[in-house]
Design an enzyme around this catalytic site. Structure first.
Site, PDB file in Angstrom:
ATOM      1  N   ASP A  48       2.812  -1.388   3.383  1.00 32.88           N
ATOM      2  CA  ASP A  48       3.386  -2.713   3.463  1.00 32.88           C
ATOM      3  C   ASP A  48       3.048  -3.400   2.148  1.00 32.88           C
ATOM      4  O   ASP A  48       1.970  -3.188   1.616  1.00 32.88           O
ATOM      5  CB  ASP A  48       2.683  -3.436   4.626  1.00 32.88           C
ATOM      6  CG  ASP A  48       3.407  -4.682   5.033  1.00 32.88           C
ATOM      7  OD1 ASP A  48       4.622  -4.612   5.233  1.00 32.88           O
ATOM      8  OD2 ASP A  48       2.753  -5.720   5.147  1.00 32.88           O
ATOM      9  N   TYR A  50       1.594  -5.959  -0.490  1.00 39.13           N
ATOM     10  CA  TYR A  50       0.516  -6.932  -0.448  1.00 39.13           C
ATOM     11  C   TYR A  50       1.138  -8.266  -0.100  1.00 39.13           C
ATOM     12  O   TYR A  50       2.220  -8.604  -0.569  1.00 39.13           O
ATOM     13  CB  TYR A  50      -0.163  -7.034  -1.820  1.00 39.13           C
ATOM     14  CG  TYR A  50      -0.886  -5.782  -2.233  1.00 39.13           C
ATOM     15  CD1 TYR A  50      -1.822  -5.193  -1.405  1.00 39.13           C
ATOM     16  CD2 TYR A  50      -0.635  -5.190  -3.462  1.00 39.13           C
ATOM     17  CE1 TYR A  50      -2.493  -4.040  -1.795  1.00 39.13           C
ATOM     18  CE2 TYR A  50      -1.295  -4.036  -3.864  1.00 39.13           C
ATOM     19  CZ  TYR A  50      -2.221  -3.469  -3.024  1.00 39.13           C
ATOM     20  OH  TYR A  50      -2.876  -2.330  -3.415  1.00 39.13           O
ATOM     21  N   PHE A  61       0.761  -0.050  -3.882  1.00 38.69           N
ATOM     22  CA  PHE A  61      -0.609  -0.135  -4.408  1.00 38.69           C
ATOM     23  C   PHE A  61      -0.729  -0.800  -5.776  1.00 38.69           C
ATOM     24  O   PHE A  61      -1.815  -1.042  -6.268  1.00 38.69           O
ATOM     25  CB  PHE A  61      -1.292   1.242  -4.458  1.00 38.69           C
ATOM     26  CG  PHE A  61      -1.463   1.851  -3.105  1.00 38.69           C
ATOM     27  CD1 PHE A  61      -2.325   1.293  -2.189  1.00 38.69           C
ATOM     28  CD2 PHE A  61      -0.721   2.966  -2.726  1.00 38.69           C
ATOM     29  CE1 PHE A  61      -2.473   1.839  -0.919  1.00 38.69           C
ATOM     30  CE2 PHE A  61      -0.859   3.521  -1.470  1.00 38.69           C
ATOM     31  CZ  PHE A  61      -1.737   2.957  -0.557  1.00 38.69           C
ATOM     32  N   HIS A 171      -6.803   6.242   4.663  1.00 40.67           N
ATOM     33  CA  HIS A 171      -6.307   5.191   3.774  1.00 40.67           C
ATOM     34  C   HIS A 171      -7.417   4.765   2.795  1.00 40.67           C
ATOM     35  O   HIS A 171      -8.584   4.738   3.156  1.00 40.67           O
ATOM     36  CB  HIS A 171      -5.846   4.000   4.617  1.00 40.67           C
ATOM     37  CG  HIS A 171      -5.013   3.028   3.840  1.00 40.67           C
ATOM     38  ND1 HIS A 171      -5.575   2.012   3.114  1.00 40.67           N
ATOM     39  CD2 HIS A 171      -3.675   2.951   3.657  1.00 40.67           C
ATOM     40  CE1 HIS A 171      -4.596   1.327   2.513  1.00 40.67           C
ATOM     41  NE2 HIS A 171      -3.433   1.875   2.831  1.00 40.67           N
TER      42      HIS A 171
HETATM   43  C1  LIG Z   1       4.227  -1.908  -1.516  1.00 41.79           C
HETATM   44  O1  LIG Z   1       2.964  -2.304  -1.173  1.00 41.79           O
HETATM   45  C2  LIG Z   1       2.085  -2.503  -2.239  1.00 41.79           C
HETATM   46  C3  LIG Z   1       0.755  -2.747  -1.640  1.00 41.79           C
HETATM   47  O2  LIG Z   1       0.369  -1.558  -0.995  1.00 41.79           O
HETATM   48  C4  LIG Z   1       2.631  -3.599  -3.132  1.00 41.79           C
HETATM   49  O3  LIG Z   1       1.826  -3.796  -4.234  1.00 41.79           O
HETATM   50  C5  LIG Z   1       4.028  -3.228  -3.584  1.00 41.79           C
HETATM   51  O4  LIG Z   1       4.595  -4.234  -4.324  1.00 41.79           O
HETATM   52  C6  LIG Z   1       4.886  -2.911  -2.394  1.00 41.79           C
HETATM   53  N1  LIG Z   1       6.142  -2.358  -2.799  1.00 41.79           N
HETATM   54  C7  LIG Z   1       7.295  -2.879  -2.460  1.00 41.79           C
HETATM   55  C8  LIG Z   1       8.473  -2.072  -2.849  1.00 41.79           C
HETATM   56  O5  LIG Z   1       7.407  -3.924  -1.880  1.00 41.79           O
END
Ligand SMILES: *[C@@H]1O[C@H](CO)[C@@H](O)[C@H](O)[C@H]1NC(C)=O
Ligand SMILES: *[C@@H]1O[C@H](CO)[C@@H](O)[C@H](O)[C@H]1NC(C)=O
Length: 228
Positions: A48, A50, A61, A171
């Site tokens: 998900d 951040y 990440f 995780h």
């Molecule tokens: C996916 O989640 C990460 C945190 O785990 C975040 O930094 C990143 O922007 C997210 N990617 C998308 C495509 O929203």
């Protein structure tokens, strides 16, 4: 197969139209811009975005340069350092250079309501990201999938383990990382596998400030992505 392809193209087009109409923040899509299917070698599945302001920028990440690396990412750096001792832990958390090197950083949900973790899960993004995984699973071979945490492991169930290397661990969150994440050695395992399959290894050290990885060109898409 054809139905699947049709679904995928449909979803893809809907996304594209939304992007063109500026309905969606283009950043949620950056994983595909930096890592088109033709250059993908490793897939890391996030859960998900951040949920704090300015944190998410479209790569799982990863955070923009001006945002301090979050705890999960610090644990990823720690695990990598344990694995590959020459790895220089960067001060920033921007993983764009990995993305450009063929590491697809894909989240399950591509958006989140600010400050509400997982608020956009179960709203339809999963279908799209599942289709991306299924596409890569079927069309490519010799990929490395890094699945961290039960959520990612579940999402990766259908990956063909004969054709691809599937690496699983808990995780990297501080709540679980000490149960095997820090010693998972996924990065060197991935490189060994890529090498054994005649592919160039990932330079995990490319995050260093002064390294500039060129943006991949899409031009070889037609060679690698034959529709069967
Ligand atoms: C996916 O989640 C990460 C945190 O785990 C975040 O930094 C990143 O922007 C997210 N990617 C998308 C495509 O929203
Ligand atoms: C998995 O991949 C192997 C090798 O390409 C193939 O023979 C097999 O049919 C695949 N299995 C599934 C379930 O698609």
């Amino acid at each position: 197969m054809l139905i699947f392809l049709f679904n995928f193209l449909l979803l893809f087009n809907i996304l594209l139209i939304c992007l063109l109409l500026n309905i969606i923040d283009p950043q949620i899509y950056s994983w595909s811009r930096y890592t088109p299917p033709s250059i993908v070698k490793v897939v890391i599945l996030g859960q998900d975005p951040y949920h704090n302001d300015r944190q998410a920028h479209g790569l799982c990440f990863s955070v923009p340069h001006n945002v301090p690396p979050p705890p999960s990412l610090l644990n990823i750096y720690k695990g990598l350092k344990n694995d590959i001792s020459t790895f220089q832990v960067p001060k920033h958390g921007c993983l764009v250079n990995w993305a450009k090197s063929g590491v697809l950083l894909l989240n399950t949900s591509l958006t989140v309501r600010a400050h509400e973790p997982a608020s956009h899960s179960g709203k339809g993004w999963e279908k799209f990201t599942d289709a991306v995984i299924q596409y890569l699973n079927e069309r490519k071979s010799g990929l490395v999938f890094m699945l961290w945490g039960s959520h990612a492991i579940k999402k990766g169930k259908a990956i063909n383990k004969t054709k691809h290397l599937v690496l699983e661990a808990v995780h990297p969150s501080p709540l679980s990382a000490h149960h095997g994440f820090l010693d998972c050695h996924h990065w060197s395992k991935a490189n060994k596998y890529l090498k054994d399959h005649g592919k160039e290894e990932i330079e995990w050290n490319c995050l260093a400030e002064n390294k500039n990885v060129p943006i991949p060109s899409n031009s070889d898409l037609s060679n690698n992505e034959k529709i069967d």
